[in-house]
Design a protein around this motif. Structure first.
Motif, PDB file in Angstrom:
ATOM      1  N   ASP A 125      10.058  81.021  83.674  1.00  0.00           N
ATOM      2  CA  ASP A 125       9.268  81.100  84.901  1.00  0.00           C
ATOM      3  C   ASP A 125       9.289  79.777  85.639  1.00  0.00           C
ATOM      4  OD1 ASP A 125       8.493  83.726  84.429  1.00  0.00           O
ATOM      5  OD2 ASP A 125       6.727  83.114  83.266  1.00  0.00           O
ATOM      6  N   THR A 126       9.462  79.848  86.954  1.00  0.00           N
ATOM      7  CA  THR A 126       9.362  78.668  87.816  1.00  0.00           C
ATOM      8  C   THR A 126       8.229  78.890  88.815  1.00  0.00           C
ATOM      9  OG1 THR A 126      11.661  77.924  87.681  1.00  0.00           O
ATOM     10  CG2 THR A 126      10.492  77.404  89.691  1.00  0.00           C
ATOM     11  N   TYR A 127       7.418  77.862  88.995  1.00  0.00           N
ATOM     12  CA  TYR A 127       6.342  77.907  89.982  1.00  0.00           C
ATOM     13  C   TYR A 127       6.605  76.816  91.009  1.00  0.00           C
ATOM     14  CZ  TYR A 127       3.997  80.559  86.284  1.00  0.00           C
ATOM     15  OH  TYR A 127       3.689  81.482  85.317  1.00  0.00           O
ATOM     16  N   PHE A 128       6.759  77.226  92.267  1.00  0.00           N
ATOM     17  CA  PHE A 128       6.953  76.225  93.322  1.00  0.00           C
ATOM     18  C   PHE A 128       6.485  76.776  94.660  1.00  0.00           C
ATOM     19  CE2 PHE A 128       9.425  74.123  96.667  1.00  0.00           C
ATOM     20  CZ  PHE A 128       8.938  72.836  96.484  1.00  0.00           C
ATOM     21  N   ASN A 129       5.733  75.931  95.394  1.00  0.00           N
ATOM     22  CA  ASN A 129       5.238  76.274  96.725  1.00  0.00           C
ATOM     23  C   ASN A 129       4.456  77.594  96.689  1.00  0.00           C
ATOM     24  OD1 ASN A 129       4.883  75.731  99.460  1.00  0.00           O
ATOM     25  ND2 ASN A 129       6.758  76.810 100.077  1.00  0.00           N
TER      26      ASN A 129
END
Length: 451
Positions: A125-129
């Motif tokens: 999982d990536t979390y950005f903006n």
């Protein structure tokens, strides 16, 4: 645990590996004239053996193809952007298209590989903006032939960004940063897969580097550690395809190497960097000088090697010799790439990896034993170590006080140096084995004289 055993117990999507480095080498040569030992202590490898190894290494390096490297960069640039929040499903645009291209290249290599070449991937999982996405790290590895082989990891990030980091739709070609690194990893995988490797070699392309290294952090925390992959080091290739600055200044004869180290210039990463430079300096076929920088990275910058070093794994970053900031982000197009320089940077890494993968093991149990006194009263020491199977000789590398690199070297045939009164003049001493063909192996752990 071997990679094959792991592959048998896991699905192809999750199969992990286990790898280690080795070094190829040409006959050792003294690098500096400082405190040079007597002539009878100089390298014992014969000229004929050195010519044979040089020819073999030269032929291997010629397999690096400029057209292939540029083809990969052109394909990656054609996806318009590889931002983590770009499309995952468009076949021609976005981070998903880039992932599919890389996996396709790995699978094509697998179909032609002579060695045991395994392809897999990792989801995370990536979390950005304020957006959550599922990203993927393509992974491939060659199972080494050596029992209980450890791991050397070669990595590069494949995501890109434009001037505004939050902008996931504008043009972000990422040709040099980091299409060049991805192209080199793919070319290294292609070439190395055509010959058995004594130790295992893993190739990883990271997503989400531009957004706080989320891809490599996930790889270390969720893949490397849980699978107990024992590594000797990680080599990060990030921005290696251009040799000039925006004002036209050219530096085409060297490549920079960054590594983490403390105030005394000691760490596993720093020793890996010294070993890499030592290997490159001892291989005449290597076309670039490795410029070892006493820092983790440029001021205020970072790379995926940070994720490994922070977790206690030795890791280094290769980057081109000079900065060209105006031609990054949205202006980072394939026109900024210097094909001949990219070939040389790829060849330099290839020579180092071949050495790390195929050379004899580093000597163990290296100690300095007191050996009486010299006529002038100075204490003498004999450097001894355990014999390395297959070694025909050894190189003793010496690092002067305050020096970042090994300044001096000499070679011996047996697993001892003989009594010498000048060891006390050095901050660090390490030993590498050389086989009958003149191939060097990795340096031993560094030791110091008790002053």
């Amino acid at each position: 645990m071997s990679l094959l055993a792991l592959a048998c117990n896991l699905s192809s999507e999750n199969a992990p590996p286990t790898l280690v480095p080795n070094l190829p080498a040409v006959t050792p040569r003294a690098t500096l004239g400082y405190a040079t030992p007597s002539s009878e202590q100089l390298p014992q490898v014969t000229p004929g053996e050195q010519v044979r190894i040089e020819a073999e290494l030269y032929n291997l390096l010629q397999q690096v193809q400029s057209d292939r490297l540029m083809m990969h960069i052109d394909a990656l640039q054609s996806f318009h952007t590889r931002h983590v929040n770009s499309s995952q499903t468009d076949p021609n645009r976005g981070i998903g298209a880039a992932y599919n291209y890389i996996m396709g290249q790995f699978e094509a290599i697998q179909a032609q590989a002579a060695a045991n070449f395994i392809v897999t991937y990792q989801e995370f999982d990536t979390y950005f903006n304020s957006i959550q996405t599922v990203q993927r790290n393509p992974i491939a590895y060659i199972q080494g032939t050596e029992q209980e082989a450890k791991t050397i990891i070669i990595g590069a990030h494949y995501d890109s960004r434009t001037w505004d980091l939050n902008d996931a739709t504008s043009y972000a070609p990422g040709a040099d940063d980091n299409g060049s690194g991805v192209a080199a990893v793919l070319e290294l995988a292609r070439i190395l897969s055509q010959r058995p490797q004594r130790t295992s070699v893993m190739f990883v392309l990271f997503a989400s580097e531009e957004v706080n290294r989320q891809g490599s952090k996930a790889f270390v925390a969720q893949y490397l550690r849980p699978n107990n992959i024992d590594i000797i080091g990680m080599i990060n290739l990030d921005t290696i395809g251009s040799y000039n600055t925006s004002d036209g200044t050219i530096h085409d004869a060297e490549i920079r190497l960054f590594s983490d180290g403390d105030a005394t210039n000691q760490s596993g990463s720093r020793h890996l960097a010294r070993t890499i430079r030592f290997i490159a300096e001892n291989q005449e076929a290597v076309g670039l000088r490795v410029n070892l920088i006493p820092a983790s990275d440029r001021d205020g910058r970072y790379g995926d090697h940070f994720s490994f070093a922070e977790a206690g794994y030795p890791a280094v970053r290769f980057i081109e010799a000079v900065e060209d900031a105006p031609n990054r982000e949205g202006a980072d197009t394939i026109e900024q790439i210097e094909p001949a320089y990219l070939v040389k940077t790829t060849q330099t890494v290839l020579a180092v990896v071949v050495a790390l993968s195929e050379g004899p093991r580093p000597p163990r149990d290296t100690v300095l034993r007191e050996a009486g006194s010299a006529p002038d009263g100075r204490p003498m020491y004999n450097l001894v170590w355990s014999h390395v199977p297959g070694a025909a000789g050894y190189i003793v590398a010496l690092r002067r006080p305050g020096s970042l690199v090994y300044d001096q070297q000499f070679s011996v045939v047996e697993n001892e140096s003989g009594a010498w009164e000048r060891y006390g003049e050095y901050d660090g001493i390490a030993v590498a084995a050389v086989d009958a063909n003149g191939m060097i192996g990795p340096l031993s752990e560094e030791i110091t004289v008790r002053r």
